[in-house]
Design an enzyme around this catalytic site. Sequence first.
Site, mmCIF file in Angstrom:
data_model
loop_
_atom_site.group_PDB
_atom_site.id
_atom_site.type_symbol
_atom_site.label_atom_id
_atom_site.label_comp_id
_atom_site.label_asym_id
_atom_site.label_seq_id
_atom_site.Cartn_x
_atom_site.Cartn_y
_atom_site.Cartn_z
ATOM 1 N N ARG A 1 2.906 2.608 9.519
ATOM 2 C CA ARG A 1 2.252 3.441 10.542
ATOM 3 C C ARG A 1 3.231 3.994 11.576
ATOM 4 O O ARG A 1 2.870 4.882 12.342
ATOM 5 C CB ARG A 1 1.187 2.629 11.278
ATOM 6 C CG ARG A 1 0.020 2.248 10.392
ATOM 7 C CD ARG A 1 -0.948 1.392 11.173
ATOM 8 N NE ARG A 1 -1.871 0.691 10.291
ATOM 9 C CZ ARG A 1 -3.016 1.200 9.877
ATOM 10 N NH1 ARG A 1 -3.388 2.383 10.257
ATOM 11 N NH2 ARG A 1 -3.793 0.509 9.068
ATOM 12 N N GLY B 1 4.652 -10.218 3.944
ATOM 13 C CA GLY B 1 5.413 -10.193 5.196
ATOM 14 C C GLY B 1 4.740 -11.017 6.289
ATOM 15 O O GLY B 1 3.514 -11.040 6.398
ATOM 16 N N GLU B 2 5.574 -11.648 7.092
ATOM 17 C CA GLU B 2 5.085 -12.427 8.231
ATOM 18 C C GLU B 2 4.543 -11.531 9.334
ATOM 19 O O GLU B 2 3.871 -11.998 10.242
ATOM 20 C CB GLU B 2 6.245 -13.228 8.815
ATOM 21 C CG GLU B 2 6.042 -14.704 8.704
ATOM 22 C CD GLU B 2 7.203 -15.480 9.302
ATOM 23 O OE1 GLU B 2 7.931 -14.951 10.154
ATOM 24 O OE2 GLU B 2 7.364 -16.624 8.882
ATOM 25 N N MET C 1 0.844 -1.193 0.000
ATOM 26 C CA MET C 1 0.000 0.000 0.000
ATOM 27 C C MET C 1 0.881 1.246 0.000
ATOM 28 O O MET C 1 0.454 2.329 0.429
ATOM 29 C CB MET C 1 -0.927 -0.008 1.212
ATOM 30 C CG MET C 1 -1.901 -1.188 1.146
ATOM 31 S SD MET C 1 -3.419 -0.933 2.063
ATOM 32 C CE MET C 1 -2.789 -0.763 3.700
ATOM 33 N N ASP D 1 2.235 -9.460 9.216
ATOM 34 C CA ASP D 1 0.774 -9.574 9.190
ATOM 35 C C ASP D 1 0.435 -11.058 9.116
ATOM 36 O O ASP D 1 0.065 -11.580 8.060
ATOM 37 C CB ASP D 1 0.213 -8.809 7.990
ATOM 38 C CG ASP D 1 0.502 -7.330 8.113
ATOM 39 O OD1 ASP D 1 -0.060 -6.692 9.007
ATOM 40 O OD2 ASP D 1 1.322 -6.807 7.322
ATOM 41 N N HIS E 1 9.552 -3.570 3.239
ATOM 42 C CA HIS E 1 9.173 -3.807 1.836
ATOM 43 C C HIS E 1 10.407 -4.121 0.989
ATOM 44 O O HIS E 1 10.352 -4.946 0.074
ATOM 45 C CB HIS E 1 8.463 -2.581 1.254
ATOM 46 C CG HIS E 1 7.180 -2.238 1.948
ATOM 47 N ND1 HIS E 1 7.073 -1.162 2.787
ATOM 48 C CD2 HIS E 1 5.971 -2.831 1.927
ATOM 49 C CE1 HIS E 1 5.823 -1.092 3.254
ATOM 50 N NE2 HIS E 1 5.137 -2.097 2.744
ATOM 51 N N HIS F 1 9.210 0.950 3.179
ATOM 52 C CA HIS F 1 10.325 1.044 4.136
ATOM 53 C C HIS F 1 11.185 -0.210 3.975
ATOM 54 O O HIS F 1 10.957 -1.020 3.059
ATOM 55 C CB HIS F 1 9.775 1.205 5.556
ATOM 56 C CG HIS F 1 8.724 0.193 5.915
ATOM 57 N ND1 HIS F 1 8.983 -1.152 6.022
ATOM 58 C CD2 HIS F 1 7.390 0.324 6.148
ATOM 59 C CE1 HIS F 1 7.873 -1.793 6.341
ATOM 60 N NE2 HIS F 1 6.878 -0.922 6.405
HETATM 61 O O1 PAF Z 1 -0.148 -5.800 3.754
HETATM 62 C C1 PAF Z 1 -0.521 -4.863 3.018
HETATM 63 O O2 PAF Z 1 0.193 -3.904 2.766
HETATM 64 C C2 PAF Z 1 -1.910 -4.922 2.405
HETATM 65 O O3 PAF Z 1 -2.825 -5.512 3.278
HETATM 66 C C3 PAF Z 1 -1.935 -5.628 1.034
HETATM 67 C C4 PAF Z 1 -1.557 -7.088 1.153
HETATM 68 C C5 PAF Z 1 -1.004 -4.912 0.082
HETATM 69 C C6 PAF Z 1 -3.348 -5.562 0.455
HETATM 70 O O4 PAF Z 1 -3.786 -4.258 0.285
#
Ligand code: PAF
Length: 262
Positions: free
Chosen positions: A179, A139-140, A23, A142, A30, A27
């Site tokens: 965030r 990513g783990e 999204m 989440d 990612h 950082h």
């Molecule tokens: O983890 C995220 O950044 C979002 O939930 C994703 C997987 C890109 C879906 O919008």
Amino acid sequence: MIEIHKSAVDFARQKYDVLVPTMGALHAGHESLIKIGKSLGTKVLVSIFVNPLQFENKNDFANYPKSIEKDVALAESAGADGVFIPNKEEIYPGKVNEVSAGALGEIYEGKSRPNHFNGVLTVVKRLFEITSPRLAVFGEKDFQQLFLIRKMVKEHGLPIGISAAPTIRDEFGLALSSRNVFLDIDQRKSAQVLFRTLKKSSIDEMKQEIKNEPNFKLDYLEIIDEESLSKADKSTQYKRGIIAGWINEVRLIDNMRVSFTS
Ligand code: PAF
């Protein structure tokens, strides 16, 4: 030079074999997803789309951090070959076919964020349809999201491999998150409580650690079975501590494999 795509039509030919959905507000977490993607495939596409369907709170959606130019530069330096920056109409033309995350999408994170996981699965499925990758990296950090995406891929028979990337932390153990930019210096310090808690060796020690940090408002702390998301018991092989809460208005989550149930 990295290629910039804005339209779903660009993917009529299968151009990229790896997708890293994001999204934006990229950082080092990612960056690691992109590098893992690059090590597993040939051409990596990073999608950047702030998905309105997964925000239960309109302000949270409106205030989600945005840094497109920086994001494209970071994606390129991490080795991505393309970025996909669609608008809402590209992702959701006409009626949205919502994917349901089912009962497992309504517990833990889903309990505090109604419909969140339906929104996540819906956008991830659309991104998969549009870009047809062979592999996607998540990513783990989440953990519940990763679990539900894997479940969706299996149940819908999607021909896409899902790779999990370990959580990247700062030098004090705070899991990197878009965030975190909303935390001031003191709040960042308070946020270290999530990592400290997950490193404890019993649930009582964990609860005590949380009590010691008055700026953290706990939402949930659970020891779960990694393979089913249900609460772990003595027979559970792989257990994971999951924690979420708020510092001021900023929601923070984290998780880690643990070796105890109580
Ligand atoms: O983890 C995220 O950044 C979002 O939930 C994703 C997987 C890109 C879906 O919008």
